[in-house]
Design a protein around this motif. Structure first.
Motif: not given
Length: 379
Positions: A78-82, A102-109
């Motif tokens: 993977a190019g991005i790990i989400l 790249k590592i992306i951390y996704e948070i919506d709250d």
């Protein structure tokens, strides 16, 4: 929130073969929620699904019993790990870092500041430090609102806002056909059991409306209700929560509802929420009454696309009466709000924002290592 052990083990079997389409971005998506749930659908799978010609999403995480297993070979490609919310947080995400991804951390709250009234507080308290560590260690963080970005920027300066949008493929573009010439006007609240405190705030206003209008109105609560309201005459409660977001959308479109309520107590957690209730009510053609706090105050034109209320009983009572007594206003608000969502808040018109951000992030990859041709990472 389901009680998993959240012990993730990285394994080296059952790797899928990624497509080798030139220029395609490979995203490995780690989530502890099932893919048809609301959070994965709204925040990741629907947006990236609109970009299937540019982005390939793999879900290398598997659930066996109460443990999550992650396919190592997929992560290496993977190019991005989400990483979303609490997935993988039993270990440091720095383990996944490599010059070629790249590592992306996704948070919506604002999960690090859960209100005491929220039934999930104890669960997320156990994750608090790990969530903060993930925000710090990630190459980038994606959030749903500017308010959430501001609260988390102390931990990571590379935070990008990807707002919530309505997927027309899921919701459809047409409004419901409201029931006419009926005996009772229906006022509804639709939400999870985490909204007890929010409903308590407007309970006196609801009781006053019931006392004044009697059999002319019916209050229906879906997913959450307070004990004080539960046994009142003129109140119905549907406790079932529909976890499948597509099924939920279909259910919403089928409801006989004339006015929808969206109260939020003013606190840091709620201020960081998105306007998703406004989007969902409006795409269905349901006029709504909303708390005058950040999620709604920044997107709703008071009296035109919804009614905004202060956190006092009188304000909510007057708003409900205003819409109960004025069918024309209900219709006008529903129509204007529906048009607003179609014009500004559809995923079909905004999915490019995910690709643009991901592409820009990948262009910052250390030493310009090619994402597609690199075969090995540091895992």
């Amino acid at each position: 929130m389901k009680n998993y052990s959240y012990n993730t083990e990285i394994i080296s079997k059952d790797a899928v073969l990624f497509r080798k389409k030139k220029g395609e971005l490979l995203v490995s998506y780690l989530s502890s929620d099932l893919p048809h749930y609301a959070c994965p659908t709204i925040r990741v799978l629907s947006p990236l699904g609109k970009l299937s010609d540019k982005v390939f999403v793999d879900r290398p995480i598997m659930l066996e019993g109460n443990n999550f297993l992650i396919r190592k070979d997929n992560l290496c490609k993977a190019g991005i790990i989400l990483i979303q919310r609490t997935a993988f947080l039993d270990r440091s995400i720095s383990e996944l870092k490599s010059p070629c991804r790249k590592i992306i951390y996704e948070i919506d709250d604002l999960l690090i500041e859960i209100p005491a009234s929220n039934p999930n507080k104890s669960v997320f308290e156990g994750f608090r430090n790990r969530i903060i560590d993930a925000i710090i260690e990630a190459d980038a963080v994606t959030v749903s609102t500017n308010a959430l970005k501001e609260r988390l920027s102390v931990y990571n300066k590379n935070i990008h806002v990807l707002p919530n949008y309505i997927d027309i493929e899921i919701w459809g573009g047409k409004v419901r056909n409201p029931v006419v010439n009926k005996d009772k006007l229906v006022i509804a609240f639709i939400g999870t059991p985490t909204h007890q405190e929010d409903l308590s705030m407007i309970t006196p206003a609801i009781k006053k409306v019931i006392e004044e209008y009697g059999d002319k109105v019916m209050f229906r609560f879906f997913g959450c209700i307070t004990k004080e309201l539960l046994w009142l005459k003129g109140v119905e409660f549907v406790s079932d929560i529909i976890p499948d977001y597509r099924a939920f959308a279909s259910y919403m479109k089928s409801l006989d509802v004339d006015i929808a309520l969206a109260p939020l107590v003013k606190n840091s957690f709620n201020e960081c929420k998105s306007n998703i209730k406004f989007l969902e009510y409006s795409i269905c053609g349901i006029p709504g009454i909303y708390s005058r706090i950040t999620p709604y105050a920044n997107s709703i034109m008071d009296g035109e696309t919804g009614i905004l209320c202060d956190d006092d009983h009188g304000s909510w009572y007057r708003a409900m009466v205003k819409l109960i007594e004025n069918e024309k206003l209900r219709s006008q608000i529903a129509e204007c709000a529906h048009e607003e969502v179609l014009e500004k808040y559809t995923l079909e018109a905004n999915a490019y924002r995910w690709y643009d951000f991901y592409k820009t992030l990948m262009e910052e990859t250390t030493h310009g290592i090619s994402v597609v041709t690199t075969k090995k990472g540091n895992i």
